[in-house]
Motif scaffolding. Structure first.
Motif, mmCIF file in Angstrom:
data_model
loop_
_atom_site.group_PDB
_atom_site.id
_atom_site.type_symbol
_atom_site.label_atom_id
_atom_site.label_comp_id
_atom_site.label_asym_id
_atom_site.label_seq_id
_atom_site.Cartn_x
_atom_site.Cartn_y
_atom_site.Cartn_z
ATOM 1 N N VAL A 119 0.848 -1.188 0.000
ATOM 2 C CA VAL A 119 0.000 0.000 0.000
ATOM 3 C C VAL A 119 0.886 1.240 0.000
ATOM 4 C CG1 VAL A 119 -1.760 1.299 1.256
ATOM 5 C CG2 VAL A 119 -1.879 -1.198 1.156
ATOM 6 N N ARG A 120 0.862 1.977 -1.091
ATOM 7 C CA ARG A 120 1.686 3.173 -1.219
ATOM 8 C C ARG A 120 1.174 4.302 -0.322
ATOM 9 N NH1 ARG A 120 4.585 5.039 -5.825
ATOM 10 N NH2 ARG A 120 4.960 2.822 -6.217
ATOM 11 N N ALA A 121 -0.165 4.440 -0.228
ATOM 12 C CA ALA A 121 -0.752 5.500 0.596
ATOM 13 C C ALA A 121 -2.164 5.094 0.984
ATOM 14 C CB ALA A 121 -0.780 6.825 -0.161
ATOM 15 N N VAL A 122 -2.593 5.582 2.148
ATOM 16 C CA VAL A 122 -3.963 5.402 2.623
ATOM 17 C C VAL A 122 -4.623 6.771 2.626
ATOM 18 C CG1 VAL A 122 -5.438 4.641 4.515
ATOM 19 C CG2 VAL A 122 -3.280 3.447 4.059
ATOM 20 N N ILE A 123 -5.723 6.900 1.902
ATOM 21 C CA ILE A 123 -6.460 8.166 1.799
ATOM 22 C C ILE A 123 -7.731 8.015 2.624
ATOM 23 C CG2 ILE A 123 -7.485 9.853 0.260
ATOM 24 C CD1 ILE A 123 -4.449 9.456 -0.070
ATOM 25 N N ALA A 124 -7.803 8.738 3.741
ATOM 26 C CA ALA A 124 -8.866 8.500 4.712
ATOM 27 C C ALA A 124 -9.550 9.791 5.136
ATOM 28 C CB ALA A 124 -8.291 7.805 5.952
ATOM 29 N N PRO A 125 -10.833 9.684 5.558
ATOM 30 C CA PRO A 125 -11.481 10.825 6.215
ATOM 31 C C PRO A 125 -10.839 11.057 7.575
ATOM 32 C CG PRO A 125 -13.088 9.176 5.489
ATOM 33 C CD PRO A 125 -11.737 8.548 5.414
ATOM 34 N N ARG A 126 -10.908 12.277 8.044
ATOM 35 C CA ARG A 126 -10.382 12.565 9.374
ATOM 36 C C ARG A 126 -11.256 11.896 10.430
ATOM 37 N NH1 ARG A 126 -10.464 16.960 6.199
ATOM 38 N NH2 ARG A 126 -8.466 17.953 5.698
ATOM 39 N N GLY A 127 -10.622 11.379 11.482
ATOM 40 C CA GLY A 127 -11.403 10.756 12.543
ATOM 41 C C GLY A 127 -10.632 9.645 13.227
ATOM 42 N N PRO A 128 -11.291 8.960 14.175
ATOM 43 C CA PRO A 128 -10.622 7.918 14.970
ATOM 44 C C PRO A 128 -10.054 6.783 14.123
ATOM 45 C CG PRO A 128 -12.721 8.540 15.961
ATOM 46 C CD PRO A 128 -12.674 9.202 14.631
ATOM 47 N N GLU A 129 -10.754 6.383 13.061
ATOM 48 C CA GLU A 129 -10.254 5.270 12.263
ATOM 49 C C GLU A 129 -8.955 5.638 11.553
ATOM 50 O OE1 GLU A 129 -12.531 2.486 9.210
ATOM 51 O OE2 GLU A 129 -12.722 2.106 11.350
ATOM 52 N N ALA A 130 -8.851 6.875 11.083
ATOM 53 C CA ALA A 130 -7.606 7.302 10.456
ATOM 54 C C ALA A 130 -6.464 7.311 11.473
ATOM 55 C CB ALA A 130 -7.783 8.688 9.843
ATOM 56 N N GLN A 131 -6.766 7.739 12.700
ATOM 57 C CA GLN A 131 -5.749 7.736 13.747
ATOM 58 C C GLN A 131 -5.305 6.314 14.081
ATOM 59 O OE1 GLN A 131 -7.572 9.888 16.970
ATOM 60 N NE2 GLN A 131 -7.730 11.797 15.815
ATOM 61 N N ARG A 132 -6.257 5.391 14.098
ATOM 62 C CA ARG A 132 -5.924 3.997 14.369
ATOM 63 C C ARG A 132 -5.049 3.427 13.261
ATOM 64 N NH1 ARG A 132 -10.536 -0.746 14.897
ATOM 65 N NH2 ARG A 132 -9.152 -2.480 15.426
ATOM 66 N N ARG A 142 2.137 6.584 6.096
ATOM 67 C CA ARG A 142 1.477 6.480 4.791
ATOM 68 C C ARG A 142 0.017 6.944 4.817
ATOM 69 N NH1 ARG A 142 3.336 0.387 2.894
ATOM 70 N NH2 ARG A 142 5.419 0.470 3.827
ATOM 71 N N VAL A 143 -0.503 7.292 5.972
ATOM 72 C CA VAL A 143 -1.909 7.665 6.096
ATOM 73 C C VAL A 143 -2.068 9.158 5.891
ATOM 74 C CG1 VAL A 143 -3.946 7.672 7.586
ATOM 75 C CG2 VAL A 143 -2.356 5.729 7.639
ATOM 76 N N GLU A 144 -2.897 9.535 4.923
ATOM 77 C CA GLU A 144 -3.211 10.935 4.647
ATOM 78 C C GLU A 144 -4.712 11.147 4.874
ATOM 79 O OE1 GLU A 144 -1.798 12.151 0.798
ATOM 80 O OE2 GLU A 144 -0.158 10.683 0.846
ATOM 81 N N THR A 145 -5.086 12.347 5.295
ATOM 82 C CA THR A 145 -6.491 12.602 5.632
ATOM 83 C C THR A 145 -7.059 13.801 4.865
ATOM 84 O OG1 THR A 145 -5.764 13.894 7.552
ATOM 85 C CG2 THR A 145 -6.327 11.573 7.928
ATOM 86 N N PRO A 146 -7.151 13.700 3.531
ATOM 87 C CA PRO A 146 -7.781 14.794 2.765
ATOM 88 C C PRO A 146 -9.300 14.746 2.805
ATOM 89 C CG PRO A 146 -7.076 13.065 1.288
ATOM 90 C CD PRO A 146 -6.615 12.647 2.657
ATOM 91 N N GLY A 147 -9.868 13.669 3.342
ATOM 92 C CA GLY A 147 -11.319 13.519 3.367
ATOM 93 C C GLY A 147 -11.734 12.264 2.638
ATOM 94 N N PRO A 148 -13.051 12.009 2.560
ATOM 95 C CA PRO A 148 -13.536 10.790 1.911
ATOM 96 C C PRO A 148 -13.521 10.900 0.397
ATOM 97 C CG PRO A 148 -15.386 12.100 2.649
ATOM 98 C CD PRO A 148 -14.151 12.816 3.129
ATOM 99 N N LEU A 149 -13.352 9.748 -0.251
ATOM 100 C CA LEU A 149 -13.537 9.682 -1.691
ATOM 101 C C LEU A 149 -15.033 9.624 -1.961
ATOM 102 C CD1 LEU A 149 -12.557 9.266 -4.621
ATOM 103 C CD2 LEU A 149 -12.505 6.809 -4.154
ATOM 104 N N MET A 150 -15.554 10.600 -2.686
ATOM 105 C CA MET A 150 -16.978 10.682 -2.982
ATOM 106 C C MET A 150 -17.174 11.139 -4.417
ATOM 107 S SD MET A 150 -18.316 12.565 0.497
ATOM 108 C CE MET A 150 -20.045 12.235 0.172
ATOM 109 N N ARG A 151 -18.309 10.787 -4.967
ATOM 110 C CA ARG A 151 -18.660 11.236 -6.309
ATOM 111 C C ARG A 151 -18.809 12.754 -6.320
ATOM 112 N NH1 ARG A 151 -21.463 10.074 -11.115
ATOM 113 N NH2 ARG A 151 -23.254 11.409 -11.505
ATOM 114 N N GLY A 152 -18.307 13.385 -7.337
ATOM 115 C CA GLY A 152 -18.430 14.827 -7.487
ATOM 116 C C GLY A 152 -19.149 15.177 -8.773
ATOM 117 N N GLY A 153 -19.172 16.444 -9.099
ATOM 118 C CA GLY A 153 -19.864 16.897 -10.298
ATOM 119 C C GLY A 153 -18.916 17.030 -11.476
ATOM 120 N N ILE A 154 -19.326 16.512 -12.604
ATOM 121 C CA ILE A 154 -18.562 16.693 -13.832
ATOM 122 C C ILE A 154 -18.810 18.115 -14.355
ATOM 123 C CG2 ILE A 154 -18.229 15.905 -16.190
ATOM 124 C CD1 ILE A 154 -17.321 13.916 -14.105
#
Length: 401
Positions: A119-132, A142-154
């Motif tokens: 795993v090159r990087a973990v992209i996670a929402p901020r919160g307890p699970e990211a801290q764990r 390797r854990v980064e917290t830019p937020g959740p991966l979600m569908r956006g607008g084209i």
């Protein structure tokens, strides 16, 4: 690209479109835990069944599809991750979960071994699970917290010169858009316009029909309702007395979303069999407030997110649509809803940007390695595969790279 979460799978289309801009030769393989096919996948993507969870089947899958990078979304399956690492395939893990009976239990024996090492990087929402995760051996740093991966607008394209010219013609006229309106909705849309125009006599309706094969009949319906119309395909610009601009040229929705602060999405007031309509994220991403009918099954997740943010309004008839348009003619009301919509649509943008950056880098590394092997005569001929991939039964749990 594997999605273990239904609510994240719809992010695939946006992410792959962005990635294809950086990697024009992209060939993406998408698998999912459910039978739900992600929305709006680009041509570079294909959905396939995942292999069974045996080392041989996973190796065959990786070799048959020439996998050079992996994106895991949600749960991470140890046997799959281990084989990816052993094959030298780097991975990004987004929206990570450590559910009981899920990734944590399966990966615990390998916490500092192959699954996590790949795993090159973990992209996670901020919160307890990211801290764990950040404290987990093998993932530290390797854990980064830019937020959740979600569908956006084209963000749909448009002609900027045409936009500027029309904006000058419209000047300070109030404008609203009915996008992709079905024939059975035209009457309700015209009723709504007549109602709203009582409060704003200069109001202009931009009417974009979902069908362009009978525009003469459409114009006759508009004029029969006592409304003066201009036809876009005839080169007619909206004059001061024009009440309806029939936008009957293809591929101009991006232009109309930018000009109209209020958008009613057609094919939602009356369901059209076999049609999904347009995503409400399209106008929302461009600052246009979203109105819609009850038929929202084409993009249920998009509508739920906008309503949770207070950024969309549902109606059930032409009369209700007219009331809603009239209310939103207040610049403050429309601007407030549009701002909430933009925030909702861009919620996952930071995570998407980071994942696209990482995957593009890994694919470029893979291409360079492939070129090196070709120079040495080690690359197998194109299309060669080691044999049939052992796939899971259709009704089995589908997990894979």
């Amino acid at each position: 690209m594997h999605f273990a979460e239904d609510q994240s799978a719809d992010a695939a289309g946006d992410l792959l479109l962005r990635l294809a801009e950086l990697q024009p030769d992209l060939d993406a393989v998408v698998t999912s835990d459910s039978d739900t096919v992600p929305l709006d996948l680009p041509r570079c993507a294909r959905v396939t069944g995942a292999p069974v969870q045996t080392p041989r089947a996973v190796r065959q899958f990786l070799e048959a599809h020439r996998i050079e990078a992996v994106l895991w979304v949600g749960d991470l399956i140890g046997p799959y991750a281990a084989q990816c690492h052993r094959a030298g395939v780097p991975a990004v893990w987004a929206n990570p979960t450590l559910r009981g009976g899920g990734a944590w239990r399966r990966l615990a024996p390998f916490a500092s071994g192959p699954p996590y090492e790949g795993v090159r990087a973990v992209i996670a929402p901020r919160g307890p699970e990211a801290q764990r995760l950040a404290r987990t051996p093998g993932l530290q740093g390797r854990v980064e917290t830019p937020g959740p991966l979600m569908r956006g607008g084209i963000v749909l394209p448009y002609d900027i010169e045409e936009r500027d010219a029309l904006a000058q013609i419209l000047a300070a006229r109030p404008v609203w858009l009915a996008a992709c309106a079905a024939p059975d909705e035209i009457g309700a849309v015209l009723t709504a316009h007549q109602h709203a125009a009582r409060l704003s006599h200069r109001l202009l309706l931009i009417l974009s029909p979902d069908r362009l094969d009978d525009i003469t009949t459409l114009r006759a319906r508009v004029e029969a309702a006592g409304l003066r119309a201009a036809l876009r395909s005839d080169g007619e610009d909206p004059e001061e007395e024009t009440q309806v601009l029939i936008a009957d040229l293809p591929d101009e929705l991006g232009l109309w979303y930018r000009l109209a602060p209020i958008t009613f999405l057609g094919q939602t007031l009356i369901a059209v069999p076999g049609a999904r309509g347009r995503s409400p994220f399209e106008p929302a991403a461009l600052g246009s407030t979203v109105l819609h009918g009850p038929a929202t099954s084409g993009y249920p997740g998009d509508y739920v997110r906008l309503h949770r943010a207070g950024a969309a309004h549902g109606v059930a008839s032409g009369e209700e649509l007219g009331v809603a348009v009239a209310r939103l003619l207040s610049p403050d009301a429309a601007a407030e809803m549009a701002q909430r919509a933009w925030i909702a649509v861009t919620e996952g943008a930071e995570a998407t940007n980071r994942i696209v950056e990482l995957l593009s880098q890994m694919l470029s590394e893979g291409a360079a390695a492939r070129t090196g092997r070709q120079d040495k005569g080690q690359e197998p001929r194109p299309g060669a595969a080691p044999g049939n991939v052992e796939a899971q039964p259709r009704n089995a749990s589908r997990t894979g790279p």
